[in-house]
Write an enzyme that holds these catalytic residues in place. Structure first.
Site: not given
Ligand SMILES: [Zn+2]
Length: 243
Positions: A60, A93, A96, A111, A183
């Site tokens: 991460y 979802q 970023d 998420h 997307g």
């Protein structure tokens, strides 16, 4: 004034929208991808993340560094333009912050959020930025524990607390409204099924036809890269919103 409720536009997005910003996705093939170097079953799995604490944070940390160098693309800016113009609801979802950096007022991140941390022990959540995780400096600011500090991203086998809010938004759409999926592969959340059941006018915008979601689950389909199809998509949405 007719007293009719405002026509709603819900924009539901997945990793494909950020792929054009150079961010890796699970589905990217090819050995160069960041994801290819880590097993998602290990680094994104709530059942074993504590055993793999260092590896999870290394992964991460790299994703945050990658995000820090990325920039929003035309599709993010278009969604934010819809938020301003039509009061569009942005559900993503993606973990970023590219919608936020494109100027979004509110994004429902179902998420989680890559640039934040959460303490699984005391429940504290805090913004972390794009930097690397440094164990000694990055203990929980509330309870001081280290081993419970987790990226504030929903892992496999972990409850997703925002799903209730997402379902409320999707299930309250009416035939007057518009739902656009951008997307998204439909592998994690069954957007094709959702679209088929949804009384709203539905649009799919993906790179190309896929097995999931299928083109015929939607009323309108626009395939291609965001930069190329943005004007076409914007016109379609404008036509549907002004019916
Ligand atoms: Zn804590």
């Amino acid at each position: 004034m007719t007293g009719k409720p405002e026509r709603r536009l819900v924009v539901f997005s997945g990793s494909g929208i950020s792929a054009d910003s150079g961010l890796d996705t699970f589905r990217t093939s090819g050995g160069e991808s960041l994801w290819a170097q880590y097993d998602p079953e290990v680094v994104c799995n709530f059942e074993c993340w504590e055993e793999n604490f260092s590896l999870v944070h290394e992964f991460y940390s790299r994703r945050r560094e990658e995000l820090g160098k990325a920039a929003p693309n035309r599709a993010h800016f278009l969604a934010v333009e819809w938020e301003k113009r039509y009061n569009a609801e942005l559900i993503t979802q993606n973990v970023d912050d590219l919608f936020e950096r494109a100027g979004a007022r509110y994004v429902m991140h179902v998420h989680g959020f890559l640039t934040a941390m959460r303490c699984t022990s005391c429940g504290a959540q805090w913004l972390f930025g794009y930097r690397r995780f440094a164990p000694e400096a990055d203990r929980c600011p509330r309870c001081g524990r280290l081993e419970s500090v987790k990226p504030n991203v929903v892992f496999f086998n972990e409850p997703a607390p925002r799903y209730a809010e997402m379902w409320r938004s999707l299930e309250s759409l009416t035939e007057d409204d518009v739902l656009i999926a951008i997307g998204t592969s439909g592998l994690v959340l069954p957007i094709g099924q959702i679209a088929r059941r949804c009384p709203a006018t539905t649009i799919l915008s993906n790179l190309e036809s896929a097995v999931s979601p299928r083109d015929d689950d939607f009323d309108h389909v626009v395939h291609g890269h965001a930069a190329e199809i943005a004007p076409k998509l914007d016109k379609l949405v404008a036509d549907l919103m002004r019916r």
